[in-house]
Design an enzyme around this catalytic site. Structure first.
Site, short mmCIF file in Angstrom:
data_model
loop_
_atom_site.label_atom_id
_atom_site.label_comp_id
_atom_site.label_asym_id
_atom_site.label_seq_id
_atom_site.Cartn_x
_atom_site.Cartn_y
_atom_site.Cartn_z
N ASP A 235 0.87 -1.17 0.00
CA ASP A 235 0.00 0.00 0.00
C ASP A 235 0.92 1.23 0.00
O ASP A 235 2.13 1.10 -0.18
CB ASP A 235 -0.97 -0.02 1.19
CG ASP A 235 -0.31 0.20 2.54
OD1 ASP A 235 0.94 0.35 2.62
OD2 ASP A 235 -1.03 0.21 3.55
N HIS B 213 10.98 -23.41 9.32
CA HIS B 213 10.06 -24.17 10.16
C HIS B 213 8.61 -24.11 9.69
O HIS B 213 7.86 -25.06 9.92
CB HIS B 213 10.13 -23.68 11.61
CG HIS B 213 11.40 -24.05 12.30
ND1 HIS B 213 11.57 -23.94 13.65
CD2 HIS B 213 12.59 -24.51 11.82
CE1 HIS B 213 12.79 -24.34 13.99
NE2 HIS B 213 13.43 -24.68 12.89
N CYS C 232 3.36 -2.80 4.06
CA CYS C 232 2.42 -1.74 4.41
C CYS C 232 3.09 -0.94 5.52
O CYS C 232 4.28 -1.12 5.77
CB CYS C 232 1.04 -2.29 4.81
SG CYS C 232 0.94 -3.18 6.37
N GLY C 233 2.38 -0.08 6.19
CA GLY C 233 3.01 0.75 7.21
C GLY C 233 3.71 -0.04 8.29
O GLY C 233 4.86 0.22 8.63
N THR C 234 3.03 -1.05 8.83
CA THR C 234 3.63 -1.89 9.87
C THR C 234 3.91 -3.31 9.40
O THR C 234 4.65 -4.04 10.06
CB THR C 234 2.68 -2.00 11.09
OG1 THR C 234 1.47 -2.63 10.66
CG2 THR C 234 2.41 -0.64 11.71
N GLY C 235 3.29 -3.73 8.33
CA GLY C 235 3.38 -5.12 7.87
C GLY C 235 2.27 -5.99 8.44
O GLY C 235 2.04 -7.10 7.97
N HIS D 236 8.35 -30.41 11.11
CA HIS D 236 7.69 -29.17 10.71
C HIS D 236 6.59 -29.43 9.68
O HIS D 236 5.57 -28.75 9.67
CB HIS D 236 8.71 -28.17 10.17
CG HIS D 236 9.83 -27.92 11.12
ND1 HIS D 236 9.66 -27.31 12.34
CD2 HIS D 236 11.15 -28.24 11.05
CE1 HIS D 236 10.81 -27.25 12.98
NE2 HIS D 236 11.74 -27.81 12.21
#
Length: 147
Positions: A8, A99, A66-69, A134
């Site tokens: 974004d 993992h 994005c701004g924070t993810g 895993h």
């Protein structure tokens, strides 16, 4: 390796810096699914475009910004078959692949500097899924996704 990118407006600048750095390495094919020119954008749109490309096999992995993810990772994880990890350090990035067999990574353009972000991306791109115990856990996640 084919890598899809989505962002974004909050992640646009970091996305472009990472794309520029990876393009210099000459071992990746890069695909930008938007946003473009940093215009105001709703992250779910670009998370879905990039995630669909991963699920469809058009690209091998996806990198989202994005701004924070956080928001873009939540949106990407709504697409069946996506395992998008929101990380902020190289160790977590490597573990996401080794993992959890993450096929997408989400980073925050407003919380990470370019140098650290590039280290995180390299840790992800250079890691390999370890399988074994895993895989059993991923199978459980897949069953959850199918219900």
């Amino acid at each position: 390796m084919k890598i899809g990118f989505g962002s974004d407006h909050g992640g646009y600048e970091l996305k472009m810096k990472i794309m520029k750095a990876l393009a210099k390495e000459d071992k990746y094919e890069l695909f930008d699914f938007g946003s473009f020119e940093g215009e105001k954008a709703d992250y779910p749109i670009y998370a879905k475009k990039t995630a669909d490309a991963v699920v469809n096999g058009d690209v091998d992995l996806g990198l989202l910004y994005c701004g924070t993810g956080i928001g873009i990772s939540i949106a990407a994880n709504k697409v069946k078959g996506i395992r998008c990890a929101h990380v902020s350090d190289p160790y977590s990035s490597r573990m996401a692949k080794e993992h959890n067999n993450a096929n997408m990574l989400a980073l925050g353009g407003r919380v990470l500097g370019e140098e650290l972000a590039l280290e995180i991306v390299h840790a992800f791109l250079n890691a390999e899924f370890q399988g074994g115990r895993h895989q059993n856990r991923l199978d459980l996640i897949t069953k959850m996704e199918e219900n």
